[in-house]
Design a protein around this motif. Structure first.
Motif, PDB file in Angstrom:
ATOM      1  N   ASP A  86      -4.672   2.496  -8.984  1.00  0.00           N
ATOM      2  CA  ASP A  86      -4.053   2.271  -7.677  1.00  0.00           C
ATOM      3  C   ASP A  86      -2.549   2.538  -7.745  1.00  0.00           C
ATOM      4  OD1 ASP A  86      -4.783  -0.178  -9.300  1.00  0.00           O
ATOM      5  OD2 ASP A  86      -3.110  -0.998  -8.150  1.00  0.00           O
ATOM      6  N   GLY A  87      -1.929   2.213  -8.886  1.00  0.00           N
ATOM      7  CA  GLY A  87      -0.498   2.492  -9.042  1.00  0.00           C
ATOM      8  C   GLY A  87      -0.261   3.995  -9.096  1.00  0.00           C
ATOM      9  N   GLU A 133      -9.437   4.038  -9.568  1.00  0.00           N
ATOM     10  CA  GLU A 133      -9.912   2.742 -10.070  1.00  0.00           C
ATOM     11  C   GLU A 133      -8.919   1.694  -9.567  1.00  0.00           C
ATOM     12  OE1 GLU A 133     -11.957   2.173 -13.814  1.00  0.00           O
ATOM     13  OE2 GLU A 133     -11.250   4.129 -14.445  1.00  0.00           O
ATOM     14  N   ASN A 136      -7.857  -1.559  -9.435  1.00  0.00           N
ATOM     15  CA  ASN A 136      -8.038  -2.892 -10.036  1.00  0.00           C
ATOM     16  C   ASN A 136      -7.016  -3.875  -9.466  1.00  0.00           C
ATOM     17  OD1 ASN A 136      -5.687  -2.167 -11.313  1.00  0.00           O
ATOM     18  ND2 ASN A 136      -6.583  -1.988 -13.348  1.00  0.00           N
ATOM     19  N   TYR A 166      -3.858  -4.108  -9.365  1.00  0.00           N
ATOM     20  CA  TYR A 166      -2.541  -4.292  -9.963  1.00  0.00           C
ATOM     21  C   TYR A 166      -2.085  -3.013 -10.663  1.00  0.00           C
ATOM     22  CZ  TYR A 166      -3.064  -9.254  -9.125  1.00  0.00           C
ATOM     23  OH  TYR A 166      -3.228 -10.462  -8.518  1.00  0.00           O
ATOM     24  N   ALA A 167      -0.785  -2.760 -10.594  1.00  0.00           N
ATOM     25  CA  ALA A 167      -0.161  -1.721 -11.408  1.00  0.00           C
ATOM     26  C   ALA A 167       0.840  -2.472 -12.283  1.00  0.00           C
ATOM     27  CB  ALA A 167       0.541  -0.693 -10.541  1.00  0.00           C
TER      28      ALA A 167
HETATM   29 MG    MG Z   1      -4.206  -0.653 -11.273  1.00  0.00          MG
END
Ligand code: MG
Ligand code: TPP
Length: 329
Positions: free
Chosen positions: A154-155, A181, A183, A185-186
């Motif tokens: 996502d980051g 993917e 998740n 958080y980055a």
């Molecule tokens: Mg992430």
């Protein structure tokens, strides 16, 4: 709960479900062991664990065919195991030993397998995305019908080069599945703090690339979405985006104490959404497997992982002469 609904009518055979259970468990136990070896000082440098995200790679590998390619970021151990790379070679690379996939010179983030069509392992956020488009370009040129799974986080979805790759992939109708993917958080930054929109799968619209969101805690949902994306690519319709909502249970890397989220948040996900527990429940409730059957699988996986750990400790460190091999500069 989704688990119960699926328990009545699983979309796949008991044998397939058992295989997914095995494959996800292998990743979970392997990563737990890697965490232990890291704590003992046997693994150095960066080490990003995949615990919690297992259903993503296992579901997509179930949709892949021989010859399809995969490329991902530094959070790569799960991808390697899911495409059939040897746990011994992966673990030995983590401990920097001669028996590792990169002869002990690459470590966690730099492993490859031509045989399994695994193209890394990339530490620069987003760098693998144009490379994945390039792999797909080669396949299109060769007209071999292969598809490339290009995974990123996502980051990384906020990186500029991702959109250059989207443009070219769409323009040339490349057979590439962009797998985000997500998740949530980055590193320590939650998605809401870094990303202007909630849904990332829309981001291909400007380039004419279709996308969809997928429940990444359900291996069956991932497999189904993967099959749809693969069929799209193989039909010559160009790229496809899958935003797979998942969750990592551990910190960003082994050195992250994860103070940016609560223990309760992680615990809730583990208790209510765990991908392995979901399949376990389907197998047991549908009487597709007994507790004994699953215990036997657990033992088998433990043995495989212990053997990999033993191999990774017994394999020697690379010889000094290795300093001069595989150097391209
Ligand atoms: Mg992430
Ligand atoms: C170009 C670049 N910028 C910054 C970093 C430092 N960095 C490493 S991982 C990461 C976060 C990436 O998060 P995400 O894409 O969501 O992947 P995840 O770690 O969650 O799998 C950052 C900023 C880097 N490696 N490369």
């Amino acid at each position: 709960m989704a688990t119960r609904k699926s328990a009545r009518k699983p979309n796949v055979s008991a044998e397939e479900l058992t295989t997914y259970y095995r494959e996800m468990l292998l990743i979970r136990r392997f990563e737990e062991k890697a965490g232990q070896l890291y704590g003992m000082g046997l693994i150095g440098g960066f080490c990003h664990l995949y615990i919690g995200q297992e259903a993503v790679v296992v579901g997509l590998e179930a949709a892949a065919e021989e010859g399809d390619k995969r490329i991902t970021s530094y959070r790569d151990h799960g991808h390697m195991l899911a495409c059939g790379m040897d746990p011994k070679g992966v673990m030995a690379e983590l401990t920097g030993r001669e028996g590792g996939y990169s002869k002990g010179k690459g470590g966690s983030m730099h492993m490859f397998s031509k045989e399994k069509h695994f193209y890394g392992g990339h530490g620069i956020v987003g760098a693998q995305v144009p490379l994945g488009a390039g792999l797909a370009f080669a396949d299109k040129y060769k007209e071999n019908g292969r598809v490339t799974f290009t995974y990123f986080g996502d980051g990384a979805a906020n990186q500029g080069q991702v959109y250059e790759a989207f443009n070219m992939a769409a323009l040339w109708a490349l057979p590439v599945i962009f797998v985000i993917e997500n998740n949530q958080y980055a590193m320590g930054t939650a998605q809401a703090r870094s990303t202007s929109t909630k849904d990332i799968y829309h981001r291909g619209e400007a380039f004419g690339i279709p996308g969809e969101m997928v429940d990444g805690m359900s291996v069956l949902a991932v497999k189904e979405a993967g099959e749809k994306a693969v069929a799209h690519c193989r039909a010559g319709k160009g790229p496809y985006i899958l935003e797979i909502k998942t969750y990592r249970y551990r910190g960003h890397s082994m050195s992250d104490p994860a103070k940016y989220r609560t223990r309760e948040e992680v615990q809730k996900m583990r208790e209510e959404r765990d991908p392995i527990e979901q399949v376990r429940a389907i197998l047991l409730e549908g009487k597709h497997a007994s507790e004994e059957d699953l215990k036997a699988i657990d033992k088998d996986i433990k043995d495989i992982v212990n053997q990999a750990a033993d191999f990774s400790r017994e394999s020697p460190e690379p010889a000094v002469s290795e300093l001069w091999t595989d150097v391209y500069a």
